[in-house]
Design a protein around this motif. Structure first.
Motif: not given
Length: 400
Positions: A145-164
């Motif tokens: 749900x973190x992934x599908x709800x946008x939490x993962x895409x907003x977590x982590x450095x701007x130039x890095x991969x998405x993170x939970x």
């Protein structure tokens, strides 16, 4: 102020807990702390996180979230196990479950059945996506749900991969909202005399936490970096970051103009305070790389303790980044009962308290989590009037 009553706010409320993992059990954990009697109902193998640790000892997560509940083992797939649950529902106020979509209906324990049998019962359901045709049959866990709800895409450095997110933010947001829904339904029942089905979707519960991120996206008309690292999620506040110190890291943010000018004074940088280009939040955001560099040059020369002390004196929001070991031994959390030890020997465990504080009632004291089915006989004898002979037969038939 008068001393709080020893009875809890929900004293006398009976909760049947079919919850599993985190969301459902945390909801009932909060209700129990407010005074409710919670009967945790598990299948013969126990709920999924009971045996997360190696061996036959209950895992720490199970012990933390299920402290003080009564334990009932019940096979709901057997007709007599289902009938026992319905009998218990007639005597209860709330039933909490967070099974996958459709499980309660397949057990013939859905809302229509429960409401017919127990019209005053509040059924509280946690779901991944809620009651919607497009989500029918979809399953979800915290990280998905973190992934599908946008939490993962907003977590982590701007130039890095998405993170939970590190914590299980979705599960616990869901459990908290579900407890609020139960309380509202119980309050409404005082006026109507009837129970209702309340539902919290995990995706719905976590969406408000993305307010800064969504606001930044909307204000920039979509031209906006989704991941901002340790900077403000909406890129609307600067300074706002985790800065290095001599012995660790420290979080600093300057939400108000006075925070910015006070930080400039601490850094002995009057030039920054006088710079008209940096006088507004928008101006500081435009030049955030330079500001972060300036703040870093100041913080990396001192210890986190010295920085924290000076920033607190100047009324600037800041805190050192602490390890889990430091958090677990924090004296404030310990004094407030958010983490405490209960039980002896094999029953010894660290358990959670409740964040809810009420001036007129005390939180219910912590107690060890139940062994699997530990209170089955007592619950069924007390709630349903079953005899020893009845209980012996149910054990032989592997219903309890």
């Amino acid at each position: 102020m008068s001393a709080p009553d020893t009875a809890g706010a929900l004293d006398g409320v009976i909760v049947l807990d079919l919850g599993q993992i985190y969301a459902g059990p945390y909801c009932t954990h909060l209700l129990r702390a407010m005074g409710a009697t919670v009967i945790k109902i598990e299948p013969f193998g126990g709920e999924p996180i009971r045996w997360r640790s190696a061996g036959d000892v209950a895992g720490a997560a199970f012990l933390m979230l299920n402290a003080g509940k009564q334990g009932l083992r019940l096979d709901l797939k057997k007709p007599e196990g289902r009938e026992l649950l319905l009998e218990l529902a007639r005597t209860a106020d709330v039933l909490v479950e967070n099974f996958a979509d459709g499980v309660m209906e397949r057990l013939d324990l859905g809302w229509d059945t429960l409401h017919t049998v127990a019209p005053r019962l509040v059924l509280a359901s946690g779901r991944a996506f809620g009651d919607h045709p497009a989500a029918a049959g979809l399953r979800g866990m915290d990280v998905t749900v973190q992934a599908i709800a946008g939490v993962v895409t907003t977590t982590g450095p701007a130039d890095g991969p998405p993170s939970k997110a590190g914590p299980a933010v979705v599960d616990f947001a869901t459990g908290t909202h579900l407890a609020a829904a139960v309380l509202a339904a119980l309050y409404q029942r005082e006026r109507t005399g009837r129970g209702q089905h309340v539902e919290v979707a995990m995706q719905d519960a976590i969406l408000p936490a993305l307010t800064s991120n969504i606001a930044g996206y909307l204000e920039a008309d979509g031209d906006f970096p989704e991941r901002t690292g340790n900077r403000h999620g909406g890129l609307a506040v600067c300074p706002y970051n985790i800065y290095p110190a001599l012995d660790g890291w420290i979080a600093i943010l300057c939400l108000r103009p006075r925070h910015w000018t006070a930080l400039c004074d601490l850094m002995d940088r009057p030039d920054l305070a006088r710079d008209p280009a940096l006088a507004s939040p928008a101006g500081r955001v435009r030049d955030m790389d330079r500001i972060d560099d300036d703040v870093t040059r100041w913080t990396e020369q001192a210890t986190t303790a010295w920085l924290f002390g000076r920033l607190q004196e100047a009324d600037i929001p800041a805190a050192p980044v602490r390890s889990l070991g430091e958090v677990i031994t924090d004296p404030i959390l310990r004094d407030r009962g958010m983490l405490t030890e209960v039980g002896d020997g094999d029953r010894a465990a660290t358990v959670l308290g409740s964040p809810v504080r009420m001036s007129a009632s005390r939180p219910r004291p912590a107690a060890p989590a139940p062994l699997l089915g530990e209170d089955s006989a007592d619950v069924l004898r007390e709630r349903l009037g079953l005899t020893d002979a009845d209980l012996d037969r149910l054990r032989r038939d592997e219903v309890i």
